[in-house]
Design a protein around this motif. Structure first.
Motif, PDB file in Angstrom:
ATOM      1  N   CYS A  71      -3.006   1.141  -6.282  1.00  0.00           N
ATOM      2  CA  CYS A  71      -3.714   1.319  -5.019  1.00  0.00           C
ATOM      3  C   CYS A  71      -4.925   2.222  -5.222  1.00  0.00           C
ATOM      4  O   CYS A  71      -4.817   3.277  -5.846  1.00  0.00           O
ATOM      5  CB  CYS A  71      -2.800   1.953  -3.973  1.00  0.00           C
ATOM      6  SG  CYS A  71      -1.355   0.960  -3.569  1.00  0.00           S
ATOM      7  N   VAL A  91      -5.145  -2.924  -2.651  1.00  0.00           N
ATOM      8  CA  VAL A  91      -3.764  -2.991  -3.133  1.00  0.00           C
ATOM      9  C   VAL A  91      -3.674  -4.144  -4.124  1.00  0.00           C
ATOM     10  O   VAL A  91      -4.001  -5.286  -3.801  1.00  0.00           O
ATOM     11  CB  VAL A  91      -2.766  -3.219  -1.980  1.00  0.00           C
ATOM     12  CG1 VAL A  91      -1.332  -3.208  -2.513  1.00  0.00           C
ATOM     13  CG2 VAL A  91      -2.949  -2.180  -0.885  1.00  0.00           C
ATOM     14  N   THR A 132       2.342  -1.759  -8.801  1.00  0.00           N
ATOM     15  CA  THR A 132       1.341  -1.772  -7.751  1.00  0.00           C
ATOM     16  C   THR A 132       0.323  -0.677  -8.031  1.00  0.00           C
ATOM     17  O   THR A 132       0.702   0.464  -8.330  1.00  0.00           O
ATOM     18  CB  THR A 132       2.002  -1.549  -6.372  1.00  0.00           C
ATOM     19  OG1 THR A 132       3.012  -2.535  -6.198  1.00  0.00           O
ATOM     20  CG2 THR A 132       0.989  -1.646  -5.255  1.00  0.00           C
ATOM     21  N   TRP A 159       0.826  -1.214   0.000  1.00  0.00           N
ATOM     22  CA  TRP A 159       0.000   0.000   0.000  1.00  0.00           C
ATOM     23  C   TRP A 159       0.856   1.258   0.000  1.00  0.00           C
ATOM     24  O   TRP A 159       1.817   1.394   0.759  1.00  0.00           O
ATOM     25  CB  TRP A 159      -0.909   0.021   1.219  1.00  0.00           C
ATOM     26  CG  TRP A 159      -1.645   1.312   1.398  1.00  0.00           C
ATOM     27  CD1 TRP A 159      -1.342   2.301   2.294  1.00  0.00           C
ATOM     28  CD2 TRP A 159      -2.774   1.786   0.664  1.00  0.00           C
ATOM     29  NE1 TRP A 159      -2.236   3.342   2.157  1.00  0.00           N
ATOM     30  CE2 TRP A 159      -3.124   3.047   1.173  1.00  0.00           C
ATOM     31  CE3 TRP A 159      -3.527   1.258  -0.385  1.00  0.00           C
ATOM     32  CZ2 TRP A 159      -4.187   3.797   0.675  1.00  0.00           C
ATOM     33  CZ3 TRP A 159      -4.596   1.989  -0.879  1.00  0.00           C
ATOM     34  CH2 TRP A 159      -4.912   3.238  -0.348  1.00  0.00           C
ATOM     35  N   THR A 160       0.505   2.177  -0.887  1.00  0.00           N
ATOM     36  CA  THR A 160       1.065   3.520  -0.925  1.00  0.00           C
ATOM     37  C   THR A 160      -0.121   4.463  -0.976  1.00  0.00           C
ATOM     38  O   THR A 160      -0.966   4.338  -1.868  1.00  0.00           O
ATOM     39  CB  THR A 160       1.926   3.741  -2.188  1.00  0.00           C
ATOM     40  OG1 THR A 160       2.958   2.763  -2.214  1.00  0.00           O
ATOM     41  CG2 THR A 160       2.541   5.123  -2.198  1.00  0.00           C
ATOM     42  N   ASP A 172      -9.186  -0.217   1.624  1.00  0.00           N
ATOM     43  CA  ASP A 172      -8.071   0.205   0.767  1.00  0.00           C
ATOM     44  C   ASP A 172      -7.584  -0.991  -0.052  1.00  0.00           C
ATOM     45  O   ASP A 172      -7.221  -2.030   0.511  1.00  0.00           O
ATOM     46  CB  ASP A 172      -6.916   0.749   1.603  1.00  0.00           C
ATOM     47  CG  ASP A 172      -7.244   2.081   2.276  1.00  0.00           C
ATOM     48  OD1 ASP A 172      -8.230   2.734   1.883  1.00  0.00           O
ATOM     49  OD2 ASP A 172      -6.499   2.463   3.200  1.00  0.00           O
TER      50      ASP A 172
END
Length: 116
Positions: free
Chosen positions: A35, A95, A33, A10-11, A93
């Protein structure tokens, strides 16, 4: 051999709403990735490359013209090149570890012109 640091982690997307980071790129493959925060909107367009998503965290739905499915950690999703798809109802959230074959954007007409 290469260890791909940060892949599938996660970012926080900040003001942008979503975050895409490419962590590895070769001619035949790219890994990154993607997110999407809870409640966020997935604004992507179909890609010119085949794509595999691995959900590393979060929950959402993925929708294509022919199918809708709930996804969560551990789900692996294949989306063929050109297929409309979107993540909706992001309740946690999200990811996604994303793999493109060949590398992301390498088949797009504009990219071909840039390299010509």
């Amino acid at each position: 051999m290469e260890i791909i640091k940060g892949a599938g982690v996660w970012t926080h997307p900040g003001e942008a709403g979503n975050d895409w980071v490419e962590q590895l790129r070769t001619a035949d493959l790219s890994v990154g990735t993607y997110c999407i925060p809870a409640g966020g909107l997935d604004t992507q367009s179909p890609h010119t490359e085949d794509e595999i998503y691995v959900v590393t965290a979060g929950r959402a739905r993925i929708e294509t013209p022919g199918r809708t499915a709930e996804v969560g950690p551990g789900a692996v999703i294949f989306v063929p090149a050109g297929e409309e798809h979107r993540f909706t109802e992001v309740t946690e959230d999200l990811v996604l570890l994303v793999m493109f074959g060949p590398a992301y954007g390498s088949r797009s007409p504009s990219r071909g012109r840039e390299n010509a």
